[in-house]
Design a protein around this motif. Structure first.
Motif, mmCIF file in Angstrom:
data_model
loop_
_atom_site.group_PDB
_atom_site.id
_atom_site.type_symbol
_atom_site.label_atom_id
_atom_site.label_comp_id
_atom_site.label_asym_id
_atom_site.label_seq_id
_atom_site.Cartn_x
_atom_site.Cartn_y
_atom_site.Cartn_z
ATOM 1 N N GLY A 1 -69.651 45.502 89.747
ATOM 2 C CA GLY A 1 -69.026 44.629 88.769
ATOM 3 C C GLY A 1 -68.659 43.275 89.361
ATOM 4 N N ILE A 2 -68.230 42.357 88.501
ATOM 5 C CA ILE A 2 -67.771 41.044 88.925
ATOM 6 C C ILE A 2 -66.309 41.198 89.334
ATOM 7 C CG2 ILE A 2 -67.428 38.646 88.253
ATOM 8 C CD1 ILE A 2 -69.637 39.124 86.139
ATOM 9 N N LEU A 3 -66.020 40.931 90.593
ATOM 10 C CA LEU A 3 -64.702 41.250 91.141
ATOM 11 C C LEU A 3 -63.709 40.104 91.033
ATOM 12 C CD1 LEU A 3 -65.922 43.074 94.356
ATOM 13 C CD2 LEU A 3 -65.346 44.077 92.140
ATOM 14 N N GLU A 4 -64.183 38.865 91.106
ATOM 15 C CA GLU A 4 -63.257 37.737 91.182
ATOM 16 C C GLU A 4 -63.964 36.462 90.742
ATOM 17 O OE1 GLU A 4 -60.732 35.388 94.666
ATOM 18 O OE2 GLU A 4 -61.570 37.363 95.051
ATOM 19 N N PHE B 1 -66.790 21.877 85.760
ATOM 20 C CA PHE B 1 -66.014 22.902 86.450
ATOM 21 C C PHE B 1 -66.952 23.630 87.406
ATOM 22 C CE2 PHE B 1 -64.056 22.186 82.361
ATOM 23 C CZ PHE B 1 -62.710 22.074 82.658
ATOM 24 N N VAL B 2 -66.647 23.598 88.692
ATOM 25 C CA VAL B 2 -67.436 24.330 89.678
ATOM 26 C C VAL B 2 -66.762 25.679 89.897
ATOM 27 C CG1 VAL B 2 -68.409 24.312 91.995
ATOM 28 C CG2 VAL B 2 -68.169 22.162 90.738
ATOM 29 N N VAL B 3 -67.529 26.752 89.677
ATOM 30 C CA VAL B 3 -66.979 28.104 89.653
ATOM 31 C C VAL B 3 -67.738 28.983 90.636
ATOM 32 C CG1 VAL B 3 -66.581 30.125 88.175
ATOM 33 C CG2 VAL B 3 -66.332 27.832 87.229
ATOM 34 N N THR B 4 -66.993 29.818 91.360
ATOM 35 C CA THR B 4 -67.597 30.827 92.231
ATOM 36 C C THR B 4 -67.113 32.204 91.794
ATOM 37 O OG1 THR B 4 -65.807 30.790 93.842
ATOM 38 C CG2 THR B 4 -67.626 29.247 94.208
ATOM 39 N N CYS B 5 -67.854 33.232 92.216
ATOM 40 C CA CYS B 5 -67.406 34.593 91.934
ATOM 41 C C CYS B 5 -67.837 35.518 93.056
ATOM 42 C CB CYS B 5 -67.915 35.091 90.581
ATOM 43 S SG CYS B 5 -69.680 35.390 90.469
ATOM 44 N N GLN B 6 -67.203 36.684 93.077
ATOM 45 C CA GLN B 6 -67.516 37.734 94.046
ATOM 46 C C GLN B 6 -67.984 38.969 93.284
ATOM 47 O OE1 GLN B 6 -67.268 37.220 97.385
ATOM 48 N NE2 GLN B 6 -66.644 35.131 96.916
ATOM 49 N N GLY B 7 -68.795 39.791 93.946
ATOM 50 C CA GLY B 7 -69.281 41.010 93.318
ATOM 51 C C GLY B 7 -70.660 40.810 92.751
ATOM 52 N N THR C 1 -78.318 32.160 84.417
ATOM 53 C CA THR C 1 -79.143 32.839 85.404
ATOM 54 C C THR C 1 -78.641 32.451 86.785
ATOM 55 O OG1 THR C 1 -81.052 32.783 83.940
ATOM 56 C CG2 THR C 1 -81.476 33.175 86.275
ATOM 57 N N VAL C 2 -78.108 33.417 87.501
ATOM 58 C CA VAL C 2 -77.649 33.219 88.870
ATOM 59 C C VAL C 2 -78.511 34.114 89.746
ATOM 60 C CG1 VAL C 2 -75.698 33.363 90.451
ATOM 61 C CG2 VAL C 2 -75.305 32.763 88.069
ATOM 62 N N THR C 3 -79.241 33.520 90.689
ATOM 63 C CA THR C 3 -80.238 34.292 91.420
ATOM 64 C C THR C 3 -79.780 34.773 92.788
ATOM 65 O OG1 THR C 3 -81.180 32.233 92.257
ATOM 66 C CG2 THR C 3 -82.169 33.173 90.263
ATOM 67 N N ASP C 4 -79.001 33.982 93.502
ATOM 68 C CA ASP C 4 -78.695 34.348 94.884
ATOM 69 C C ASP C 4 -77.195 34.366 95.139
ATOM 70 O OD1 ASP C 4 -78.896 34.906 97.549
ATOM 71 O OD2 ASP C 4 -79.389 32.880 98.151
ATOM 72 N N GLU C 5 -76.574 33.196 95.046
ATOM 73 C CA GLU C 5 -75.150 33.055 95.320
ATOM 74 C C GLU C 5 -74.439 32.703 94.026
ATOM 75 O OE1 GLU C 5 -72.238 30.283 98.122
ATOM 76 O OE2 GLU C 5 -74.374 29.881 97.988
ATOM 77 N N CYS C 6 -73.262 33.275 93.810
ATOM 78 C CA CYS C 6 -72.525 33.006 92.578
ATOM 79 C C CYS C 6 -71.776 31.687 92.716
ATOM 80 C CB CYS C 6 -71.565 34.147 92.265
ATOM 81 S SG CYS C 6 -70.772 33.953 90.659
ATOM 82 N N LEU C 7 -72.476 30.609 92.402
ATOM 83 C CA LEU C 7 -71.904 29.260 92.402
ATOM 84 C C LEU C 7 -72.544 28.514 91.243
ATOM 85 C CD1 LEU C 7 -70.209 27.022 93.818
ATOM 86 C CD2 LEU C 7 -72.286 26.453 95.096
ATOM 87 N N LEU C 8 -71.741 28.112 90.266
ATOM 88 C CA LEU C 8 -72.304 27.439 89.105
ATOM 89 C C LEU C 8 -71.387 26.329 88.633
ATOM 90 C CD1 LEU C 8 -71.679 29.448 85.908
ATOM 91 C CD2 LEU C 8 -71.262 30.524 88.091
ATOM 92 N N SER D 1 -69.133 44.392 83.295
ATOM 93 C CA SER D 1 -67.834 43.896 83.740
ATOM 94 C C SER D 1 -67.619 42.453 83.307
ATOM 95 C CB SER D 1 -67.718 43.997 85.268
ATOM 96 O OG SER D 1 -68.685 43.173 85.881
ATOM 97 N N GLN D 2 -66.355 42.032 83.391
ATOM 98 C CA GLN D 2 -65.961 40.648 83.141
ATOM 99 C C GLN D 2 -64.850 40.275 84.112
ATOM 100 O OE1 GLN D 2 -64.741 40.402 79.015
ATOM 101 N NE2 GLN D 2 -66.728 39.599 78.428
ATOM 102 N N ALA D 3 -64.797 38.984 84.451
ATOM 103 C CA ALA D 3 -63.693 38.484 85.266
ATOM 104 C C ALA D 3 -63.340 37.093 84.763
ATOM 105 C CB ALA D 3 -64.076 38.449 86.748
#
Length: 147
Positions: free
Chosen positions: A42-45, A68-74, A101-108, A131-133
């Motif tokens: 799931g998406i953790l953070e 807005f530059v957003v990152t996530c974990q999971g 579409t996020v392919t490698d690293e969660c940075l959008l 999941s949702q975060a």
């Protein structure tokens, strides 16, 4: 013989319950049951790591754009929803959801337009099938500038 005994071990006679107020019946079964369980991360953070105003030309000055530059974990998200609310985060003014579409690293980077100056509560939700975060921030938009 073993088949017959295993069948008798996994169930008991069905008897309706007279005191059930909804008029139905309860079925009780005793025995052993097997199922498969899939555990997903799931998406953790979610974190909003930067908010940037986009410089507009004179002809585009009616809207203020903010990135807005957003990152996530999971796990990697498949959709993003942005809710713009009043400064108390209680009264929603607008909501936009888009597939991503996020392919490698969660940075959008998420770009939103604000029609008038003011202070807003921003909720950004990243989601996938399981999941949702959520991340929230207060932003002050003042004639093409944000803080």
């Amino acid at each position: 013989p073993t088949g017959a005994s295993s069948n008798s071990d996994t169930s008991t006679p069905v008897e309706p319950m007279e005191d059930n107020p909804d008029g139905g019946c309860h079925i009780y079964r005793n025995g052993y049951y097997r199922t498969g369980i899939s555990v997903v991360e799931g998406i953790l953070e979610v974190n909003i790591i930067q908010m940037m105003s986009i410089q507009m030309t004179e002809s585009q000055a009616e809207n203020s754009l903010v990135d807005f530059v957003v990152t996530c974990q999971g796990s990697l998200p498949t959709d993003v929803c942005t809710v713009v609310s009043d400064p108390t985060c209680q009264v929603s003014k607008s909501m936009v959801c888009d597939p991503i579409t996020v392919t490698d690293e969660c940075l959008l980077t998420i770009r939103r337009a604000f029609e008038e100056p003011g202070t807003y509560c921003i909720n950004i939700t990243l989601g996938d099938d399981t999941s949702q975060a959520l991340a929230s921030a207060l932003i002050s938009v003042n004639g093409g500038e944000s803080t």
